[in-house]
Design an enzyme around this catalytic site. Structure first.
Site, PDB file in Angstrom:
ATOM      1  N   GLY A 187      -6.294  12.833 -61.693  1.00 28.54           N
ATOM      2  CA  GLY A 187      -7.323  14.120 -61.215  1.00 28.54           C
ATOM      3  C   GLY A 187      -8.464  13.708 -61.011  1.00 28.54           C
ATOM      4  O   GLY A 187      -9.174  14.346 -60.219  1.00 28.54           O
ATOM      5  N   GLU A 190     -10.454  10.040 -55.796  1.00 33.70           N
ATOM      6  CA  GLU A 190     -10.759  10.717 -54.439  1.00 33.70           C
ATOM      7  C   GLU A 190      -9.346  10.100 -54.008  1.00 33.70           C
ATOM      8  O   GLU A 190      -8.503   9.377 -54.311  1.00 33.70           O
ATOM      9  CB  GLU A 190     -11.917   9.960 -52.920  1.00 33.70           C
ATOM     10  CG  GLU A 190     -12.950  11.058 -53.839  1.00 33.70           C
ATOM     11  CD  GLU A 190     -13.127  12.305 -53.637  1.00 33.70           C
ATOM     12  OE1 GLU A 190     -13.125  12.550 -53.421  1.00 33.70           O
ATOM     13  OE2 GLU A 190     -13.631  12.638 -55.416  1.00 33.70           O
ATOM     14  N   LYS A 205     -23.569  12.549 -52.730  1.00 34.98           N
ATOM     15  CA  LYS A 205     -24.089  13.964 -53.801  1.00 34.98           C
ATOM     16  C   LYS A 205     -25.404  13.730 -53.868  1.00 34.98           C
ATOM     17  O   LYS A 205     -26.268  14.904 -53.917  1.00 34.98           O
ATOM     18  CB  LYS A 205     -22.743  13.534 -54.854  1.00 34.98           C
ATOM     19  CG  LYS A 205     -22.029  14.133 -54.924  1.00 34.98           C
ATOM     20  CD  LYS A 205     -20.896  13.589 -56.592  1.00 34.98           C
ATOM     21  CE  LYS A 205     -19.372  13.791 -56.530  1.00 34.98           C
ATOM     22  NZ  LYS A 205     -19.129  12.799 -57.926  1.00 34.98           N
TER      23      LYS A 205
END
Ligand code: HSE
Length: 432
Positions: A187, A190, A205
């Site tokens: 997990g 993306e 970011k």
């Protein structure tokens, strides 16, 4: 105690983590914050898959607009991701007078101005703490803790997937594709893992950090972005021979009125604290004019850590709402129009790691060294990996340079390529 209702849009990895955190720590947060945060709605197209969290009766719905419109819901959490429907719902929620919390770095990097302006126009808050660094509240640090500093630089390992892949490549000599699959299974990655491995997630970011640090948000196409897709295991090993570890680093730095914003696989000395950041962990090292260096470390991806920061944002907004304030001017970047500009890529100076697949004949390295010298690029160390890899008549030769201007180095590399001594394009990596 006042109750503040929350609705979540997107019941995937992060959304489910947020629901779980809000339900599990409701009482604790109420004691700490003096406000009772009640989960009133969770919208997703798929409400049948088991997300490992028991949503209270009547909370799950496929109707996101109804969650936004619900008068009992004052905070809308967007954990859908992407810039399609997520953008629409965020705008709808802000325009409906709801405060918004999002972890969506792509949305903010591409549409931050529009979203922040809409929040301001409506007098509501938008928080985005989990958009950078997952479980590390680095946004809060720049916005509040270091608010009194001129930020000189931020160096960050900001993509858990890439750091996880690099760590396993280095430690186990693991193959890129297999490790990426593990990152997806856990997990971290993306939905489109190209965002991770080609450096764009880190670049999103970096754009957000630049906005917070300098009030200047470049568009993605203005940022120099290099990913790790083509990184060769050979360079991971040779870097280690010289005492370096390769990390995908975001750089946000200011020199006068010029700002550098970039993403590069970078050689970091083993002795540097950023070299100790392994696996899915992220870190950001910030240099302020007063604080000097400070460093923030934690899990940069994954359900619970990312949800931790989202829940912290919800708590802050809920506390403000309970006390009748919104503080949008404090939460979003204050844009300093025209005060700084992006530094041209060629003007950036760095030390570099170079690898040449060089013809194994007299004078070949001399040709390389002479051309580098002619372009003002000085070698600090070099090593021929004789007989190691590559075609028999070509050998890998690694050279480290002193600080050199990127445009000078690129001109030298073009000339070296044209000289006919190489079997393949040279590898060029930045060094910290
Ligand atoms: N895909 C991202 C990562 C998730 O690997 O860091 C957190 O932003």
């Amino acid at each position: 105690m006042k109750e503040i209702g929350v609705g979540i849009l997107g019941f995937g990895t992060v959304g489910a983590g947020v629901a779980e955190g809000l339900l599990r720590n409701r009482k604790l947060m109420a004691e700490r914050l003096g406000v009772d945060i009640a989960l009133k709605g969770i919208a997703d197209l798929d409400i049948t898959t088991d997300r490992g969290v028991a949503a209270p009766d009547g909370v799950l719905t496929t109707d996101a607009p109804a969650v936004i419109a619900d008068p009992d819901i004052r905070i809308v959490v967007e954990t859908i991701g992407g810039t399609g429907v997520a953008r629409k719902f965020v705008m709808d929620a802000l325009n409906a007078g709801k405060c918004v919390v999002t972890a969506n770095k792509k949305l903010l990097a591409e549409h931050g101005r529009e979203i922040f302006d809409t929040a301001a126009k409506n007098g509501v808050d938008i928080y985005f703490g989990a958009s950078v660094g997952g479980g590390i509240p680095i946004i809060r640090v720049l916005r509040e803790g270091l608010a009194g500093n001129q930020i000189e630089s931020v160096h960050g390992i900001l993509n858990g997937t890439c750091n996880y892949i690099l760590t396993r490549m280095e430690n186990e000599g693991a193959g890129f594709d297999a490790v990426l699959k593990d990152a997806q299974r856990l997990g971290y990655a993306e939905a489109d893992p190209s965002l991770d491995i080609d450096g764009f997630d880190t670049a999103h970011k970096a754009c957000i950090l630049a906005a917070l640090a300098y009030g200047f948000q470049p568009t993605l196409d203005q940022v120099q972005v290099e990913g790790i897709r083509n990184l060769d295991g050979m360079d991971v090993r040779y870097a280690a021979d010289f005492g370096y570890r390769i990390k995908l680093l975001a750089v946000v730095a200011r020199d006068g009125d010029e700002v550098e914003v970039g993403v590069h696989p970078t050689l970091v000395p083993f002795t540097h604290m950023l070299a100790s950041v392994n696996g899915v962990f992220n870190a950001a090292m910030v240099k302020g004019d007063m604080s000097d260096y400070t460093m923030y470390y934690g899990r940069g991806a994954g359900r619970a850590p990312t949800a931790s920061t989202v829940v912290g944002d919800i708590g802050d907004i809920a506390r403000n709402l309970a006390h009748g304030e919104t503080r949008y001017t404090r939460a979003v970047p204050s844009y300093a129009e025209g005060k700084v500009r992006l530094r041209a890529a060629g003007d950036i100076a760095s030390a570099f790691y170079l690898r040449f697949m060089l013809a194994d004949r007299p004078g070949a390295f001399g040709t390389v060294a002479t051309i580098l010298g002619r372009h003002d690029v000085s070698i600090s160390a070099a090593s021929q990996k004789a007989g190691a890899e590559g075609a028999a008549e070509h050998v890998p030769v690694v050279a480290l340079t002193h600080k050199a201007k990127a445009s000078n180095l690129d001109a030298a590399l073009a000339e070296i390529k044209a000289s006919g001594v190489l079997a393949a394009d040279p590898t060029r990596l930045r060094m910290l």
